[in-house]
Design a protein around this motif. Structure first.
Motif, PDB file in Angstrom:
ATOM      1  N   ILE A 368      84.211  43.258  82.763  1.00 29.49           N
ATOM      2  CA  ILE A 368      82.865  43.262  83.350  1.00 29.49           C
ATOM      3  C   ILE A 368      81.977  44.000  82.363  1.00 29.49           C
ATOM      4  O   ILE A 368      82.205  45.184  82.080  1.00 29.49           O
ATOM      5  N   VAL A 369      81.006  43.277  81.837  1.00 27.65           N
ATOM      6  CA  VAL A 369      80.146  43.828  80.784  1.00 27.65           C
ATOM      7  C   VAL A 369      78.722  43.908  81.318  1.00 27.65           C
ATOM      8  O   VAL A 369      78.115  42.892  81.657  1.00 27.65           O
ATOM      9  N   SER A 370      78.196  45.139  81.418  1.00 24.99           N
ATOM     10  CA  SER A 370      76.814  45.354  81.849  1.00 24.99           C
ATOM     11  C   SER A 370      76.007  45.831  80.653  1.00 24.99           C
ATOM     12  O   SER A 370      76.311  46.883  80.071  1.00 24.99           O
ATOM     13  N   MET A 371      75.001  45.048  80.288  1.00 25.44           N
ATOM     14  CA  MET A 371      74.216  45.358  79.100  1.00 25.44           C
ATOM     15  C   MET A 371      72.785  45.693  79.495  1.00 25.44           C
ATOM     16  O   MET A 371      72.151  44.984  80.279  1.00 25.44           O
ATOM     17  N   CYS A 372      72.289  46.802  78.947  1.00 27.93           N
ATOM     18  CA  CYS A 372      70.888  47.188  79.131  1.00 27.93           C
ATOM     19  C   CYS A 372      70.075  46.578  77.998  1.00 27.93           C
ATOM     20  O   CYS A 372      70.374  46.802  76.822  1.00 27.93           O
ATOM     21  N   MET A 373      69.065  45.806  78.345  1.00 22.32           N
ATOM     22  CA  MET A 373      68.241  45.129  77.340  1.00 22.32           C
ATOM     23  C   MET A 373      67.223  46.119  76.785  1.00 22.32           C
ATOM     24  O   MET A 373      66.189  46.384  77.409  1.00 22.32           O
ATOM     25  N   THR A 374      67.529  46.672  75.602  1.00 24.60           N
ATOM     26  CA  THR A 374      66.709  47.754  75.046  1.00 24.60           C
ATOM     27  C   THR A 374      66.304  47.460  73.607  1.00 24.60           C
ATOM     28  O   THR A 374      66.123  48.385  72.814  1.00 24.60           O
ATOM     29  N   HIS A 375      66.159  46.183  73.253  1.00 21.90           N
ATOM     30  CA  HIS A 375      65.886  45.844  71.850  1.00 21.90           C
ATOM     31  C   HIS A 375      64.577  46.458  71.357  1.00 21.90           C
ATOM     32  O   HIS A 375      64.463  46.832  70.189  1.00 21.90           O
ATOM     33  N   ALA A 376      63.586  46.576  72.253  1.00 26.57           N
ATOM     34  CA  ALA A 376      62.280  47.069  71.831  1.00 26.57           C
ATOM     35  C   ALA A 376      62.199  48.590  71.835  1.00 26.57           C
ATOM     36  O   ALA A 376      61.183  49.155  71.418  1.00 26.57           O
ATOM     37  N   ASN A 386      72.567  55.407  76.452  1.00 27.52           N
ATOM     38  CA  ASN A 386      74.012  55.519  76.237  1.00 27.52           C
ATOM     39  C   ASN A 386      74.599  56.724  76.980  1.00 27.52           C
ATOM     40  O   ASN A 386      75.682  56.642  77.571  1.00 27.52           O
ATOM     41  N   ARG A 387      73.874  57.843  76.962  1.00 35.03           N
ATOM     42  CA  ARG A 387      74.350  59.035  77.675  1.00 35.03           C
ATOM     43  C   ARG A 387      74.382  58.786  79.183  1.00 35.03           C
ATOM     44  O   ARG A 387      75.313  59.229  79.866  1.00 35.03           O
ATOM     45  N   MET A 388      73.380  58.101  79.690  1.00 34.02           N
ATOM     46  CA  MET A 388      73.359  57.786  81.119  1.00 34.02           C
ATOM     47  C   MET A 388      74.533  56.880  81.481  1.00 34.02           C
ATOM     48  O   MET A 388      75.186  57.060  82.523  1.00 34.02           O
ATOM     49  N   LEU A 389      74.818  55.917  80.607  1.00 34.22           N
ATOM     50  CA  LEU A 389      75.949  55.013  80.870  1.00 34.22           C
ATOM     51  C   LEU A 389      77.270  55.766  80.844  1.00 34.22           C
ATOM     52  O   LEU A 389      78.185  55.468  81.631  1.00 34.22           O
ATOM     53  N   ASN A 408      76.717  50.939  72.478  1.00 37.92           N
ATOM     54  CA  ASN A 408      75.435  50.312  72.153  1.00 37.92           C
ATOM     55  C   ASN A 408      74.732  49.781  73.410  1.00 37.92           C
ATOM     56  O   ASN A 408      74.459  48.600  73.537  1.00 37.92           O
ATOM     57  N   THR A 409      74.437  50.699  74.352  1.00 38.29           N
ATOM     58  CA  THR A 409      73.750  50.414  75.625  1.00 38.29           C
ATOM     59  C   THR A 409      74.491  49.372  76.456  1.00 38.29           C
ATOM     60  O   THR A 409      73.872  48.588  77.180  1.00 38.29           O
ATOM     61  N   CYS A 410      75.800  49.381  76.354  1.00 35.04           N
ATOM     62  CA  CYS A 410      76.618  48.395  77.070  1.00 35.04           C
ATOM     63  C   CYS A 410      77.801  49.124  77.716  1.00 35.04           C
ATOM     64  O   CYS A 410      78.541  49.828  77.031  1.00 35.04           O
ATOM     65  N   SER A 435      70.540  54.250  88.363  1.00 33.40           N
ATOM     66  CA  SER A 435      70.374  55.339  87.395  1.00 33.40           C
ATOM     67  C   SER A 435      69.294  55.042  86.363  1.00 33.40           C
ATOM     68  O   SER A 435      68.666  55.970  85.841  1.00 33.40           O
ATOM     69  N   LEU A 436      69.084  53.748  86.068  1.00 36.69           N
ATOM     70  CA  LEU A 436      68.086  53.336  85.056  1.00 36.69           C
ATOM     71  C   LEU A 436      67.148  52.294  85.667  1.00 36.69           C
ATOM     72  O   LEU A 436      67.177  51.113  85.307  1.00 36.69           O
ATOM     73  N   PRO A 437      66.319  52.714  86.621  1.00 36.61           N
ATOM     74  CA  PRO A 437      65.488  51.739  87.355  1.00 36.61           C
ATOM     75  C   PRO A 437      64.467  51.004  86.481  1.00 36.61           C
ATOM     76  O   PRO A 437      64.019  49.914  86.835  1.00 36.61           O
ATOM     77  N   GLN A 438      64.086  51.588  85.343  1.00 32.48           N
ATOM     78  CA  GLN A 438      63.069  50.971  84.486  1.00 32.48           C
ATOM     79  C   GLN A 438      63.683  50.062  83.419  1.00 32.48           C
ATOM     80  O   GLN A 438      62.940  49.475  82.622  1.00 32.48           O
ATOM     81  N   THR A 439      64.996  49.946  83.430  1.00 37.18           N
ATOM     82  CA  THR A 439      65.680  49.170  82.390  1.00 37.18           C
ATOM     83  C   THR A 439      66.203  47.856  82.957  1.00 37.18           C
ATOM     84  O   THR A 439      66.780  47.831  84.045  1.00 37.18           O
ATOM     85  N   LYS A 440      65.994  46.784  82.216  1.00 34.54           N
ATOM     86  CA  LYS A 440      66.516  45.485  82.627  1.00 34.54           C
ATOM     87  C   LYS A 440      68.004  45.405  82.302  1.00 34.54           C
ATOM     88  O   LYS A 440      68.420  45.696  81.182  1.00 34.54           O
ATOM     89  N   VAL A 441      68.781  44.999  83.290  1.00 36.49           N
ATOM     90  CA  VAL A 441      70.239  45.001  83.146  1.00 36.49           C
ATOM     91  C   VAL A 441      70.789  43.638  83.538  1.00 36.49           C
ATOM     92  O   VAL A 441      70.386  43.055  84.550  1.00 36.49           O
TER      93      VAL A 441
END
Length: 586
Positions: A368-376, A386-389, A408-410, A435-441
């Motif tokens: 199960i891979v959960s990725m946070c879209m943080t390219h920008a 990464n610390r939150m993850l 890497n945010t995953c 935990s990361l409400p402002q991040t697209k996951v």
């Protein structure tokens, strides 16, 4: 003649008195030796009672000890009585014994049935023993009263001043003997406490063993709570703690952390219970609360407090050790999955490492891979994510998520195939979103990993699927890695514009033709290629007439300006249809 008899009696008494004084002197010497020796308290008390009875030639000798906390005296030993006298309790100031403690002076009575100072609480026991007359002298240590020493008769007897003084002297020696015996008993209790708790700390299940041992040593109920008041372990005999008791225990334990005190244990008195609680602290964090529970009639002494604090220290050490072991296993599990995904070490080596962790890498598992879209985002923000993850990873239940790692945010987790995959994926996705409400996951579920080398391949497929999912603007938060099929693996997502242009240029004319009622040409072409260009098989598959199929194929050749008999053309069309089925370009 009368004068002769009186003179004879006096001479006889003069001859007896040296013998009595010698007996008393020998008894006092024996009592002095008793003081110097180490013996249990009950043995010393019994010896004193027998000595009093023998030297004063009384029917009964008994001792009552003073309890300062309860303000009572209780008969602890006797000689010449039935067992009914043992345990009789008298309040301070009541009856003969109570007055002796208050005044610190000897008292006597010669006719108890008509005594004005009779105590209703003890008179039944006194009457049962048939006590008529007695001396009661205080047991003094300095200015402190520790009890009362009695010499009693079942007949009327006038005790002389000499006998009272002798019993007082005897009481002085007895007080020292009793205090030494009490100290001896305390030392023996301390030795027993330290020995048994130390042995409990060496057991495999340390926490349960310490709680059970403490309950046995203190003869009371014992429980271990977490910082929120949840009971983790308990050994209850007669008590069940209600919410009010638990709330009071937690409140007092938390307040003790802020209090600078020499003692860690706190006493809580409630209507039905007397509770001693002690905060268990590891790395300056409250990790548990040890609570012992007794009835309202029972008390705690200094040895009880020492035992509780000793048990608290052992539990803190045990919990800290467990945390270190759990963290070691956590890092080993994290490192194992990281090696499976990125290092590609030999399967035998990875399999042996997994075996030590109780994991079989040849048993099917899903990623199960959960990725946070943080390219920008800048690198500093990505490191915060990464610390939150990693913090979220620490909260994952090892029983449901045996392996996990962050890169890497995953956040990646491996779970057994028989688990509810979608439920586990939804759980992990929800934790990250909270935990990361402002991040697209986005979260993706892989195909089964049946051997160590599959983990790396399936992880690549998951990341590829996530890339296509994001590039195509899909909104579904959870998807399967197989969603984009073979096309998702064959083509790089960075070339999506060229792929889309190829599909549109190749197939769009067929979709426009549908609006001119030429039939479903796109479906017809797909069926024709799937049936290896066999006309009758294709017509049967589409449930249309043979001539209708021929018409549609001619129409397709006209619109696309191609020759379907050319193998290269058919291969290009197959590729365009595969891409379109996956990405829905046209």
């Amino acid at each position: 003649m009368r004068h002769f008899l009186v003179a004879l009696e006096k001479r006889e008494q003069q001859m007896i008195r040296p013998q009595q004084e010698m007996q008393r002197s020998i008894a006092l010497q024996q009592l002095t030796l008793e003081i110097a020796s180490l013996a249990p308290l009950q043995q010393v008390l019994n010896r004193i009672c027998k000595t009093v009875r023998s030297l004063l030639q009384t029917d009964i000798g008994y001792i009552a000890l003073y309890n300062e906390e309860k303000q009572t005296i209780t008969v602890r030993a006797s000689s010449g009585t039935s067992p009914h006298l043992i345990g009789v309790e008298q309040r301070l100031g009541q009856g003969i014994g109570g007055r002796v403690v208050l005044t610190k002076r000897p008292h006597t009575f010669t006719d108890y049935p008509h005594e004005a100072r009779r105590d209703p609480e003890v008179e039944a026991a006194i009457d049962y023993e048939g006590i008529i007359s007695a001396i009661a002298v205080p047991l003094l240590l300095g200015s402190d009263v520790i009890g009362v020493l009695y010499a009693a008769m079942r007949v009327q007897r006038e005790f002389t001043t000499e006998e009272i003084d002798f019993l007082s002297s005897l009481a002085s020696l007895a007080s020292v003997a009793i205090r030494n015996a009490q100290l001896y008993d305390q030392s023996q209790r301390l030795i027993r406490v330290h020995q048994q708790l130390s042995e409990a700390a060496l057991q495999k299940e340390v926490v349960e063993s310490v709680i059970l041992t403490l309950s046995s040593l203190l003869s009371c109920d014992v429980c271990l709570l977490d910082a929120s008041g949840q009971i983790l372990h308990a050994h209850f005999r007669n008590t069940q703690l209600d919410a009010e008791c638990i709330s009071a225990i937690v409140r007092h334990a938390k307040s003790s952390i802020q209090t600078v005190s020499g003692q860690n244990s706190l006493f809580i008195e409630q209507s039905n219970h007397k509770i001693m609680c002690s905060a268990i602290i590891s790395n300056q964090v409250l990790v548990g609360i040890l609570a012992t529970v007794r009835t309202a009639e029972e008390t705690y002494d200094a040895i009880d407090r020492i035992a509780i604090e000793r048990a608290t220290t052992l539990l803190a050490l045990a919990i800290s050790t467990q945390e270190i072991q759990q963290m070691n296993k956590f890092y080993l599990r994290t490192a194992l999955l990281y090696q499976l995904l990125f290092r590609g070490e030999q399967e035998a080596i990875l399999g042996e490492r997994a075996k030590h962790l109780g994991i079989n890498l040849w048993k099917p598992c899903h990623l199960i891979v959960s990725m946070c879209m943080t390219h920008a985002l800048p690198p500093s923000q990505q490191e915060i994510i990464n610390r939150m993850l990693r913090s979220i990873q620490l909260t994952l239940d090892v029983a449901r998520f045996p392996l996990s790692t962050v890169d890497n945010t995953c956040l990646v987790a491996a779970i057994p195939e028989q688990e509810n995959l979608m439920a586990r994926a939804e759980e992990m996705h929800a934790l990250i979103e909270a935990s990361l409400p402002q991040t697209k996951v986005f979260t993706v579920i892989s195909e089964p990993c049946n051997k160590p080398s599959d983990y790396r391949n399936e992880f690549f497929k998951c990341k590829n699927a996530l890339s296509w999912h994001e590039r195509l603007g899909r909104d579904e938060p959870i998807l399967w890695a197989k969603s984009f099929g073979l096309a998702g693996l064959l083509f790089d997502v960075s070339n999506m514009d060229a792929i889309k242009a190829f599909c549109v240029e190749t197939l769009r004319p067929l979709t426009l033709a549908e609006h001119r009622h030429a039939g479903n040409l796109l479906e017809t072409l797909k069926a024709y290629l799937e049936n290896e260009s066999e006309l009758r098989a294709t017509a049967s598959c589409l449930h249309i007439h043979y001539n209708t199929l021929r018409y549609r194929l001619e129409r397709i050749e006209q619109l696309l300006q191609i020759n379907l008999n050319d193998p290269g053309t058919r291969q290009a069309l197959r590729l365009a249809l595969l891409l379109n089925d996956t990405f829905q370009f046209v």
